[in-house]
Design an enzyme around this catalytic site. Structure first.
Site: not given
Ligand code: NAP
Ligand code: MG
Length: 498
Positions: A175, A250, A284, A385
């Site tokens: 997906k 992750e 990331c 973040e």
């Protein structure tokens, strides 16, 4: 090509069972619709998972070197289509063309690396404490693996997850992010050309809260591998925990570059510029904090700001462009909200700080590369973040203070230190709390033969890439064989010792 019929299972391209679709657009020019894709729901995901379950037994029993051949051919096909995929990537999610080529290259490297695993040892042999007993432990596949991936590395991340799972003998339901369905379709088309048998890799395009959630819930799926935000990862991991499903996460990062007084300053400035603004800060591993020792802070700041102002923004398809758009409107507004938060918290915007609306840029999602001064570790902009072209400078006095500032967030993905002093370097290598540590290199720049992933809230203890990539998608099976032909029962720990 596949307008609407973009799910792939039972060896066929299919539309969503509900007939619903979603569009993919170019973030550099949101008037441009690139394609229409299936918007999948539970029924589609279940059909794809059934297809994967049906194919599992024959794929599991296919010799691993043969599975490796398919992955090797996939590497060759990715290589042959590198430029085409890179251009598609720039159009679909905005990263500049040289970075898009790098994204595809990472998948090529991964394919060749993992293909060879088909002929590598996949277990170990240990001595038995009993006579005439042979002992070994072997990696075995887990079954159907569900992959849920983000848009920021739309070819690399699926390949990190998929190739290890395939070489181990698992089958897949994939997906991809709703922002990059077109690249997922291209990736699966190449796998089909590489000779992947029907049902071994299945694709469901669609939204996270529909198709993604259905994949997590599916009883046919034994393992989930997720890369994305910490918020979604926490939710998925807790659902998997309740269902006793294996799950690898992750997640986000709040990475930092530390620049000490004795650093090669020119190199550090280039590293900070790349880490902060490469991929418009949507890596990331992006450095959204730069921790600078007082002695060089002024020089470093002046240079960083000057070079940030000089960055060329625009459509990443133009090779002279350095910074492309961010991926979508929601992301653009989120970045702008964070910049406002930073100002309220008392950080000062030295450059940037706004959505760009000049000329052609108004059609896309462009944010001015932003540098904050006077960032402090307690601020939200120093802890959360942002995932955009925004960084901030934190001033420190000493190495100790720098390392403690670097470690001051909930995340632990990538941290870097610039110094010419070997003692400083080794202290940092020992004390930085991150899955990836760099000395005199920026926070981005991982190579696929080493494990990739983060400590603390960046993940749940798994790693991708390197030989550790096999851990998430395999179970260990220990096997004992008695070849003595004796009629005596010899029990471990009981009849052998003493
Ligand atoms: P995201 O919103 O968490 O989405 C990631 C994937 O999860 C997408 O496919 C998304 O579908 C799907 N999803 C969303 N809600 C879901 C749900 N309730 N159930 C199941 N699936 C769901 O993350 P993103 O914004 O795409 O990606 C950026 C994030 O990824 C950042 O936090 C970044 O740090 C992280 N990242 C981490 C690494 C690493 O290795 N540590 C690497 C790259 C990126 P939709 O597309 O429909 O939302
Ligand atoms: Mg798009």
């Amino acid at each position: 090509m596949h307008t609407g019929a973009t799910n792939y299972y039972d060896g066929k391209w299919q539309p969503s069972l509900s007939g619903k679709t979603l569009d993919s657009i170019n973030p550099a020019n949101s008037d441009r619709v690139l394609g229409t894709y299936a918007r999948s729901e539970t029924a589609d995901v279940e059909a794809a998972a059934q297809s994967a379950a049906n194919a599992y037994h024959s794929w599991r029993l296919t010799p691993a070197p043969k599975r490796g051949t398919v992955i090797f051919r996939m590497g060759q096909l990715l290589e042959a289509h590198k430029e085409q995929l890179a251009q598609q990537m720039t159009a679909e999610m905005g990263k500049v063309i040289v970075e898009a080529r790098g994204d595809v290259q990472e998948a090529i490297d991964m394919a060749y690396y993992i293909a060879a695993f088909g002929r590598m040892p996949n277990g170990h042999i240990a001595p038995s404490e009993r006579e005439d007993i042979f002992c070994m432990a072997q990696r075995v596949p887990v079954g159907v693996v569900g992959l849920i991936t983000p848009w920021n590395f739309p070819i690399a991340i699926p390949s990190w997850k998929m190739f290890p799972a395939l070489i181990a003998g698992n089958t897949i339901v994939f997906k991809p992010a709703e922002d990059t369905p077109g690249l997922a379709v291209s990736f699966v088309e190449l796998l089909i050309e590489a000779g992947i048998p029907s049902g071994v890799v299945n694709l469901v395009t669609g939204n996270g809260n529909e198709a993604g959630a259905a994949l997590v819930e599916s009883k046919s799926v034994s393992t989930i591998s997720f890369t994305g935000s910490t918020e979604v990862g926490r939710h998925i991991a807790s659902r998997c925990g309740q269902m006793m499903k294996r799950v690898s996460c992750e997640l986000g990062g709040k990475n930092a570059i530390v620049v000490l007084d004795d650093a090669n300053l020119e190199l550090a400035i280039k590293g900070a510029l790349w880490s902060a603004f490469g991929t418009a800060g949507q890596r990331c591993t992006a450095a959204s904090r730069v921790i600078v020792q007082r002695g060089v802070k002024k020089r470093f700041t002046v240079e960083l700001v000057e070079r940030t102002r000089a960055l060329k923004l625009g459509s990443g398809a133009d090779a002279s462009i350095e910074i492309g758009p961010v991926v979508n409107q929601a992301q653009l507004l989120r970045i702008d909200r964070y910049v406002e938060i930073g100002k309220t918290e008392g950080a000062q915007v030295l450059t940037g700080g706004s959505i760009l609306k000049d000329g052609d840029l108004a059609k896309g999602y462009f944010y001015a590369p932003t540098v904050f001064d006077s960032m402090e570790i307690g601020m939200r902009i120093a802890q959360e973040e942002i995932f955009g072209p925004v960084t901030g400078i934190i001033e420190v006095e000493s190495l100790e203070e720098a390392l403690s500032a670097a470690n001051s967030t909930a995340y632990g993905l990538s941290l870097s230190l610039y110094t010419r002093d070997v003692n400083n370097a080794f202290r940092a290598m020992r004390d930085l709390e991150a899955g990836i540590v760099y000395i005199n290199l920026p926070t981005s720049g991982a190579e696929i033969q080493l494990p990739f992933g983060g400590m603390k809230q960046t993940g749940n203890g798994h790693r991708e890439a390197g030989i550790m990539a096999m851990d998430y998608c395999t179970e260990w099976k220990s096997i004992y064989v008695n070849f003595s032909d004796s009629e005596e029962l010899v029990r471990a720990q009981i009849d052998t010792i003493g």
